[in-house]
Design a protein around this motif. Structure first.
Motif, mmCIF file in Angstrom:
data_model
loop_
_atom_site.group_PDB
_atom_site.id
_atom_site.type_symbol
_atom_site.label_atom_id
_atom_site.label_comp_id
_atom_site.label_asym_id
_atom_site.label_seq_id
_atom_site.Cartn_x
_atom_site.Cartn_y
_atom_site.Cartn_z
ATOM 1 N N LYS A 31 -2.260 -0.069 -1.714
ATOM 2 C CA LYS A 31 -1.567 0.504 -2.611
ATOM 3 C C LYS A 31 -0.366 1.700 -2.024
ATOM 4 C CE LYS A 31 -2.097 4.072 -6.386
ATOM 5 N NZ LYS A 31 -3.180 4.854 -7.185
ATOM 6 N N ALA A 35 3.701 1.319 -2.257
ATOM 7 C CA ALA A 35 4.271 2.667 -2.506
ATOM 8 C C ALA A 35 5.545 2.918 -1.589
ATOM 9 C CB ALA A 35 3.446 3.902 -2.537
ATOM 10 N N TRP A 39 9.386 2.968 -1.942
ATOM 11 C CA TRP A 39 10.362 4.163 -1.736
ATOM 12 C C TRP A 39 11.296 3.601 -0.774
ATOM 13 C CZ3 TRP A 39 12.025 6.554 2.815
ATOM 14 C CH2 TRP A 39 12.777 7.679 2.565
#
Length: 226
Positions: A31, A35, A39
């Motif tokens: 996870k 992320a 980004w």
């Protein structure tokens, strides 16, 4: 027989619990990678999971400490016209028999125009015992307020004095960011670091601070003999 069954049950519980913990850890790691990739994509940056070459690339704290030194979650991109390198550095230390801990630091670095001597400015008493580099020593300036607020470590006094001229020292004293994170000229980079895992939300602010410092370095500092 009952004792054997009880022992077997306990073993199965322990194994199941360990497996659950490992599963959660892997899930959280996936996870987090997703992320950070997201980004990077939003910023137009590049993400790399591992960069073993960076584990020994820099000097001073938090580098060169402990064992199992690793660099992961590496982000590279451009900010305010400057290339920026950000990553998570970790190392493991032992605190006794069967007792170890892993320490994480977030590192942000900006390339500088030409390699410069080692120069580090940190809050007074910030990690003093953690630096033991050959040829690096403390430096005192004529500005007593600056001396009492910050600690200067350098391998070249002339370079340090050029960088830390009156304008730079007054600016650092007035800028609260200088009291939160240290800065270091380390070869071809200007570096800052903070304790804890990499948090992408910190990167733009830390990059801003490094670039603000870099843009205030007076011209004579770039002419100093390394």
């Amino acid at each position: 027989m009952d004792e054997v069954m009880t022992l077997l049950t306990l073993v199965l519980i322990v194994v199941a619990f360990a497996g659950a913990v490992l599963g959660v850890s892997k899930w959280w790691h996936r996870k987090r990678v997703a992320a950070l990739r997201e980004w990077a994509n939003q910023q137009g940056w590049h993400y790399e999971h591992w960069r073993p070459d960076l584990a020994e690339r820099f000097s001073g704290y938090p580098f060169g400490r402990g064992r199992r030194r690793r660099v992961q979650h590496v982000l590279t991109g451009t900010h305010r016209g400057h290339e920026v390198l950000a990553f998570e550095h970790s190392y493991t230390t032992s605190g006794g028999r069967n007792n170890s801990s892993t320490t994480f630091h977030e590192v942000v670095a900006v390339p500088i125009p030409t390699p410069r001597p080692f120069l580090e400015v940190t809050r007074e008493h910030f990690g003093h015992k953690l630096l033991g580099l050959v040829g690096v020593h403390d430096l005192q300036l004529s500005n007593e307020r600056f001396n009492s607020t910050f600690r200067i470590r350098t391998s070249n006094d002339q370079f340090a004095r050029h960088v830390l001229n009156k304008d730079m020292t007054e600016w650092l004293l007035a800028d609260g960011r200088a009291r939160q994170v240290g800065i270091r000229f380390d070869g071809s980079y200007l570096v800052t670091w903070r304790r804890g895992p990499l948090d992408a939300d910190n990167i733009p602010a830390d990059a801003d601070f490094l670039i603000d410092v870099l843009e205030r370095v007076p011209a004579p500092a770039w002419e100093t003999t390394a």
